[in-house]
Design a protein around this motif. Structure first.
Motif, short mmCIF file in Angstrom:
data_model
loop_
_atom_site.label_atom_id
_atom_site.label_comp_id
_atom_site.label_asym_id
_atom_site.label_seq_id
_atom_site.Cartn_x
_atom_site.Cartn_y
_atom_site.Cartn_z
N TYR A 139 85.24 26.62 63.62
CA TYR A 139 86.21 27.49 62.97
C TYR A 139 86.08 27.26 61.47
CZ TYR A 139 88.48 28.24 67.49
OH TYR A 139 88.75 28.59 68.80
N ARG A 140 86.62 28.18 60.69
CA ARG A 140 86.65 27.99 59.25
C ARG A 140 87.94 28.51 58.68
NH1 ARG A 140 81.90 32.29 57.42
NH2 ARG A 140 83.07 34.23 57.82
N GLN A 141 88.30 27.94 57.53
CA GLN A 141 89.52 28.35 56.85
C GLN A 141 89.27 28.36 55.36
OE1 GLN A 141 93.04 26.04 57.79
NE2 GLN A 141 94.38 27.72 57.16
N ALA A 142 89.38 29.54 54.77
CA ALA A 142 89.27 29.69 53.33
C ALA A 142 90.66 29.57 52.71
CB ALA A 142 88.64 31.04 53.00
N PRO A 143 90.73 29.21 51.43
CA PRO A 143 92.04 29.07 50.78
C PRO A 143 92.87 30.34 50.90
CG PRO A 143 90.33 28.16 49.39
CD PRO A 143 89.63 28.84 50.53
N GLY A 144 94.11 30.20 51.32
CA GLY A 144 95.01 31.33 51.43
C GLY A 144 94.79 32.20 52.66
N ASP A 173 81.31 33.15 52.77
CA ASP A 173 81.27 32.10 53.80
C ASP A 173 81.91 30.80 53.32
OD1 ASP A 173 77.97 33.26 54.60
OD2 ASP A 173 79.82 33.63 55.75
N THR A 174 82.27 30.74 52.05
CA THR A 174 82.90 29.55 51.49
C THR A 174 84.21 29.25 52.20
OG1 THR A 174 81.90 29.85 49.31
CG2 THR A 174 83.92 28.55 49.41
N ALA A 175 84.32 28.04 52.73
CA ALA A 175 85.51 27.65 53.50
C ALA A 175 85.35 26.20 53.93
CB ALA A 175 85.68 28.54 54.72
N ALA A 176 86.45 25.65 54.44
CA ALA A 176 86.36 24.39 55.18
C ALA A 176 86.04 24.72 56.63
CB ALA A 176 87.68 23.64 55.08
#
Length: 120
Positions: A36-41, A88-91
């Motif tokens: 999974y991934r999570q980007a800011p906001g 694609d930038t994310a945690a």
């Protein structure tokens, strides 16, 4: 049970990264395993998951660019990311639905996030 993710970093657009996530502890089965991934906001979203039998599912935004795979003997899941884009930038977080014994229920476990940053 612990899931340990690694492999994030900074890469230019068009580049590649490979994430790994190894599960350890008392494990009978992990099915499925996923990323999974999570980007800011933004909300956390599914990137891809894979069953122990090798069936895969991808988010539309990564189809054709990302490949998920796993080594069942090592309880490890991988995410090969090619043609990376700034969006694609994310945690990125690995996840596994773990059964600790044959008769125990499944519980979801999460690894710590690994940051992927794609520069334009």
């Amino acid at each position: 049970v612990q899931l340990q993710a690694s492999g994030g970093g900074l890469v230019q657009a068009g580049g590649s990264l490979r994430l790994s996530c190894a599960a350890s502890g008392s494990i009978f089965s992990i099915n499925p395993m996923g990323w999974y991934r999570q980007a800011p906001g933004k909300q956390r979203e599914l990137v891809a998951h894979i069953t122990s039998g090798g069936r895969t599912n991808y988010a539309d935004s990564v189809k054709g660019r990302f490949t998920i795979s796993r080594d069942n003997a090592k309880n490890t899941v991988y995410l090969q990311m090619n043609s990376l884009k700034p969006e694609d930038t994310a945690a990125y977080y690995c996840q596994g639905s773990v059964r600790r014994t044959m008769h125990s229920p499944e519980y979801d476990y999460w690894g710590q996030g690994t940051q992927v940053t794609v520069s334009s």
